[in-house]
Design a protein around this motif. Structure first.
Motif, PDB file in Angstrom:
ATOM      1  N   LEU B 101      72.867-109.446 -48.174  1.00 25.22           N
ATOM      2  CA  LEU B 101      73.004-108.161 -48.859  1.00 25.22           C
ATOM      3  C   LEU B 101      72.036-108.075 -50.036  1.00 25.22           C
ATOM      4  CD1 LEU B 101      74.599-105.567 -48.896  1.00 25.22           C
ATOM      5  CD2 LEU B 101      76.288-106.668 -50.343  1.00 25.22           C
ATOM      6  N   GLY B 102      71.931-109.175 -50.798  1.00 27.52           N
ATOM      7  CA  GLY B 102      71.066-109.184 -51.969  1.00 27.52           C
ATOM      8  C   GLY B 102      69.601-109.016 -51.608  1.00 27.52           C
ATOM      9  N   GLY B 163      80.878 -96.870 -41.576  1.00 27.61           N
ATOM     10  CA  GLY B 163      82.263 -97.310 -41.476  1.00 27.61           C
ATOM     11  C   GLY B 163      82.863 -97.534 -42.849  1.00 27.61           C
ATOM     12  N   VAL B 164      84.173 -97.389 -42.961  1.00 34.00           N
ATOM     13  CA  VAL B 164      84.861 -97.641 -44.223  1.00 34.00           C
ATOM     14  C   VAL B 164      85.453 -99.046 -44.191  1.00 34.00           C
ATOM     15  CG1 VAL B 164      86.673 -96.894 -45.780  1.00 34.00           C
ATOM     16  CG2 VAL B 164      85.431 -95.209 -44.427  1.00 34.00           C
ATOM     17  N   GLY B 165      85.002 -99.867 -45.105  1.00 41.93           N
ATOM     18  CA  GLY B 165      85.595-101.196 -45.219  1.00 41.93           C
ATOM     19  C   GLY B 165      85.301-102.102 -44.048  1.00 41.93           C
ATOM     20  N   SER B 166      84.307-101.781 -43.248  1.00 38.33           N
ATOM     21  CA  SER B 166      83.972-102.677 -42.141  1.00 38.33           C
ATOM     22  C   SER B 166      82.803-103.560 -42.546  1.00 38.33           C
ATOM     23  CB  SER B 166      83.617-101.871 -40.898  1.00 38.33           C
ATOM     24  OG  SER B 166      82.489-101.063 -41.141  1.00 38.33           O
ATOM     25  N   TRP B 167      82.713-104.709 -41.938  1.00 45.34           N
ATOM     26  CA  TRP B 167      81.615-105.611 -42.248  1.00 45.34           C
ATOM     27  C   TRP B 167      81.243-106.366 -40.980  1.00 45.34           C
ATOM     28  CZ3 TRP B 167      78.036-106.014 -45.656  1.00 45.34           C
ATOM     29  CH2 TRP B 167      77.272-107.182 -45.728  1.00 45.34           C
ATOM     30  N   VAL B 170      74.581-104.299 -38.939  1.00 40.97           N
ATOM     31  CA  VAL B 170      73.499-104.003 -39.873  1.00 40.97           C
ATOM     32  C   VAL B 170      73.811-102.723 -40.642  1.00 40.97           C
ATOM     33  CG1 VAL B 170      71.039-103.498 -40.048  1.00 40.97           C
ATOM     34  CG2 VAL B 170      71.844-105.160 -38.391  1.00 40.97           C
ATOM     35  N   ARG B 171      74.456-101.789 -39.959  1.00 36.30           N
ATOM     36  CA  ARG B 171      74.806-100.517 -40.549  1.00 36.30           C
ATOM     37  C   ARG B 171      75.658-100.680 -41.808  1.00 36.30           C
ATOM     38  NH1 ARG B 171      76.449 -95.640 -36.749  1.00 36.30           N
ATOM     39  NH2 ARG B 171      75.627 -94.162 -38.107  1.00 36.30           N
ATOM     40  N   ASP B 172      76.507-101.696 -41.800  1.00 35.55           N
ATOM     41  CA  ASP B 172      77.405-101.900 -42.936  1.00 35.55           C
ATOM     42  C   ASP B 172      76.669-102.379 -44.177  1.00 35.55           C
ATOM     43  OD1 ASP B 172      79.533-101.202 -41.352  1.00 35.55           O
ATOM     44  OD2 ASP B 172      79.870-103.249 -40.673  1.00 35.55           O
ATOM     45  N   LEU B 173      75.392-102.768 -44.004  1.00 38.92           N
ATOM     46  CA  LEU B 173      74.609-103.214 -45.158  1.00 38.92           C
ATOM     47  C   LEU B 173      74.181-102.043 -46.032  1.00 38.92           C
ATOM     48  CD1 LEU B 173      72.031-105.843 -43.802  1.00 38.92           C
ATOM     49  CD2 LEU B 173      73.738-106.225 -45.551  1.00 38.92           C
ATOM     50  N   VAL B 174      74.037-100.855 -45.417  1.00 41.49           N
ATOM     51  CA  VAL B 174      73.304 -99.776 -46.079  1.00 41.49           C
ATOM     52  C   VAL B 174      73.943 -99.344 -47.402  1.00 41.49           C
ATOM     53  CG1 VAL B 174      72.465 -97.423 -45.864  1.00 41.49           C
ATOM     54  CG2 VAL B 174      72.379 -98.965 -43.895  1.00 41.49           C
ATOM     55  N   LEU B 175      75.218 -98.919 -47.349  1.00 35.53           N
ATOM     56  CA  LEU B 175      75.827 -98.386 -48.576  1.00 35.53           C
ATOM     57  C   LEU B 175      75.956 -99.437 -49.686  1.00 35.53           C
ATOM     58  CD1 LEU B 175      78.532 -95.855 -47.376  1.00 35.53           C
ATOM     59  CD2 LEU B 175      76.294 -95.408 -48.362  1.00 35.53           C
ATOM     60  N   PRO B 176      76.521-100.621 -49.396  1.00 33.74           N
ATOM     61  CA  PRO B 176      76.567-101.615 -50.488  1.00 33.74           C
ATOM     62  C   PRO B 176      75.175-102.005 -50.961  1.00 33.74           C
ATOM     63  CG  PRO B 176      77.408-102.554 -48.431  1.00 33.74           C
ATOM     64  CD  PRO B 176      77.247-101.093 -48.207  1.00 33.74           C
TER      65      PRO B 176
END
Lengths: 326, 312
Positions: B101-102, B163-167, B170-176
């Motif tokens: 993520l970083g 997604g909400v709260g999913s991990w 690759v898509r889950d990387l975008v918002l955080p």
């Protein structure tokens, strides 16, 4: 230029010397008035401080509906449109959000200012000693700064807070005061590092200048050299970095409020108001949006002003960035 | 060069040892430990055994046992709050998540920050200059929990793009990633802008233009490399901070990274985990500062690496 008068006698370092080639008309307006960012940032900040402090007689010591902890179950969760005296609406306990925002602003600004004061005192002292003495003093102090830089900021703030709050509360016999004091110490004691490095760098270049050598040759004591010859030349960088520490400290407090270990209720800060308003404002069925919007708006405007002010001042004090001004 | 790296690497153990001791002192001042919380139903015999095992009552015993074990076996021991887990397991599970993520966040911050800073410098004093500066500053003038929550409720809950709260994807990387990148992005944009304005007015740029090089070629080939130097020295600490995760971002987006332990370990008074987290963080900071110093010499051949001397 303002800087020119003192130039010969106090030996202003190069960074303070005004750039050549200014137009004649510029000579009559002080330098800081010529930066758009300083005027806008400083103006908004002044307005906010006056609003918060000026309203204290009603919000902190008053007894009317504007009093920050005046609870009124009839006016629970009123929106800003259907509450005349509230103006910003009210929270779950029927307290006026306007009153709470004004008191919260006072406390937030106070926290920012105190953290900046602590960082200035500590950072300037360490920077002066390290830069002026050099040798092992410099090595020791700067390695200490390196070590502190390599410690995780957030963890340290929380650790200092949980470690010393109860001891201090017992000592002072006042929970609220101990809470505030430890918060200030925790935030202040981890935010002076950049200041120390910057001041050390400045002192290193000042020390090499003839006027310090002259002062030493004249037999002046160290304290006098620090106070009369070094400090006046450091006012620029100190002001700039102190200005930039204030928004960081305010954000740090809001983070601690988010964790539930910031300023304890019923006392509000902008950060704790925003943290409390987060869930009610973002629930999708009946969002109480005002609980988040107004604290955040005030916080953002103030922090933006501070950042503008700090950035503008930095560009003013640094002639290398003369061209970078807006 | 080799001597410089060796000298710096040789300092690491000393600095890490001091970090360990400072943290240990603070941890010991903090009242309470996970084994004496009344709400946990452990029978007295087990509790006594655990207290023995963790040297919970003796600072000297703790110091005599844990650092030695760490040096000889690289093992931080079991987590004090959850003795079923070892600190090494917790770190090894969460660190890769935070690093991924970083890296994404820093990449995003650098690309957009340098682009915005360069464009602002080219349009100095103009509308874009003002607008970009104000926007990047606005991003860091709100608490991160507000920004992250707003991103989540707008793009994931309302618009349903993520997604909400999913991990896991690759898509889950975008918002955080975006939430994490705002702070470094603002710094990088401002650093680039100031450096770029300096470079643009320097002699070699005028010469390059005078010999007939196109403006875009001058900016790409000559200016960016020079204007990147201050950004580079900022990237060291920024990368270390981003890649060890952020508590707020991880909590809001439900990311199983290292950042949560910076807060949870202290609230649980989990002494072994606190020390593990602090040492990992310290190592990352030291390592990235070294890497940045090396990269500095590579980008700017004029810089010589010196052994000793203060680097302030």
């Amino acid at each position: 230029m303002m800087a020119d008068e003192g130039n010969m006698t106090t030996g202003k370092p190069d960074m303070m010397v005004a750039p050549v080639g200014q137009s004649v008309s510029d000579r009559h307006s002080p330098r800081y008035l010529r930066s758009g960012r300083v005027i806008i940032g400083g103006g908004f900040l002044l307005l906010m401080v006056l609003l918060c402090l000026g309203s204290l007689p009603w919000t902190l010591w008053g007894s009317g509906s504007l009093y920050y902890d005046h609870q009124d179950s009839v006016r629970s969760l009123l929106g800003p449109d259907d509450s005349i005296p509230g103006l910003m609406g009210s929270d779950k306990l029927g307290r006026s959000l306007l009153g709470r925002c004004l008191v919260g602003g006072t406390i937030s600004l106070f926290i920012g200012l105190s953290a900046a004061t602590i960082s200035v005192v500590l950072g300037v002292l360490v920077g002066l000693l390290a830069g002026y003495h050099g040798g092992w003093v410099d090595g020791l102090l700067m390695r200490a700064v390196d070590v502190l830089f390599a410690l995780p900021y957030v963890l340290m703030v929380i650790l200092i807070k949980v470690g010393f709050e109860d001891h201090l509360a017992n000592l002072l016999g006042n929970q609220m005061l101990a809470n505030l004091l430890v918060l200030l110490i925790a935030i202040g004691s981890v935010s002076w590092l950049t200041m120390a490095r910057v001041i050390r760098g400045q002192v290193l270049s000042l020390r090499a200048q003839p006027f310090i050598e002259a002062a030493q040759a004249a037999g002046l004591g160290e304290g006098r050299i620090f106070m009369r010859h070094l400090l006046p030349n450091l006012v620029g960088p100190i002001t700039v970095y102190a200005t930039l520490i204030v928004p960081q400290a305010i954000l740090q407090e809001s983070f601690l409020s988010f964790l539930g270990i910031g300023i304890q209720p019923p006392l509000p800060t902008w950060g704790s108001l925003a943290a409390d308003g987060l869930l009610p404002a973002l629930n999708s069925i009946s969002p109480d949006w005002w609980l988040l919007l107004f604290p955040c708006l005030l916080l953002a405007v103030t922090l933006l002003s501070l950042n503008f002010l700090g950035d503008g001042l930095r560009d003013l004090f640094d002639p290398k960035r003369e061209s970078a001004k807006i | 060069m080799g001597k410089f790296i060796l000298y710096r690497l040789a300092q690491f153990p000393l600095i890490l040892a001091i970090i360990y001791l400072v943290t240990f002192a603070l941890v010991w001042v903090a009242p309470g430990d996970p084994l004496d919380q009344p709400d946990r139903n452990i029978d007295p015999g087990t509790k006594q055994a655990l207290r023995q095992q963790f040297h919970a009552d003796s600072a000297v015993g703790f110091l005599a046992y844990y650092p030695w074990r760490l040096i000889t076996t690289g093992d931080f021991g079991p987590s004090m709050a959850n003795p079923d887990w070892s600190v090494n397991e917790i770190l090894l599970r969460s660190l890769p998540v935070s690093i991924t993520l970083g890296l994404f966040a820093i990449l995003l911050a650098t690309v957009i920050g340098v682009a915005v800073g360069t464009l602002a410098a080219l349009a100095r004093g103009g509308v874009f200059d003002w607008l970009s500066l104000s926007l990047t500053l606005a991003g860091i003038s709100l608490p991160s929990f507000v920004v992250a929550s707003l991103l989540l409720s707008l793009f994931a809950v309302k618009l349903g793009w993520f997604g909400v709260g999913s991990w896991g994807s690759v898509r889950d990387l975008v918002l955080p990633g975006i939430a994490l990148s705002l702070l470094p992005m603002a710094y990088i944009a401002r650093l680039t802008r100031v450096a770029m304005i300096d470079v643009l007015s320097s002699d070699f740029v005028r010469t390059a233009r005078a010999k007939g090089l196109r403006r875009s070629a001058v900016i790409w080939r000559h200016c960016l490399r020079n204007a990147f130097l201050p950004v580079l020295s900022y990237l060291g600490p920024a990368m270390a901070i981003a890649m060890t995760g952020s508590f707020v971002v991880e909590k809001v987006f439900n990311v199983p990274g290292l950042g949560q332990h910076f807060v949870n370990s202290v609230t649980n008074r989990d002494r072994t985990l606190i020390l593990g987290v602090v040492l990992v963080y310290g190592t990352m900071v030291l390592l990235f500062n070294l890497l940045v110093d090396l990269a500095y010499a590579w980008v700017d051949p004029r810089i010589e690496m010196q052994v000793g001397g203060g680097n302030g």
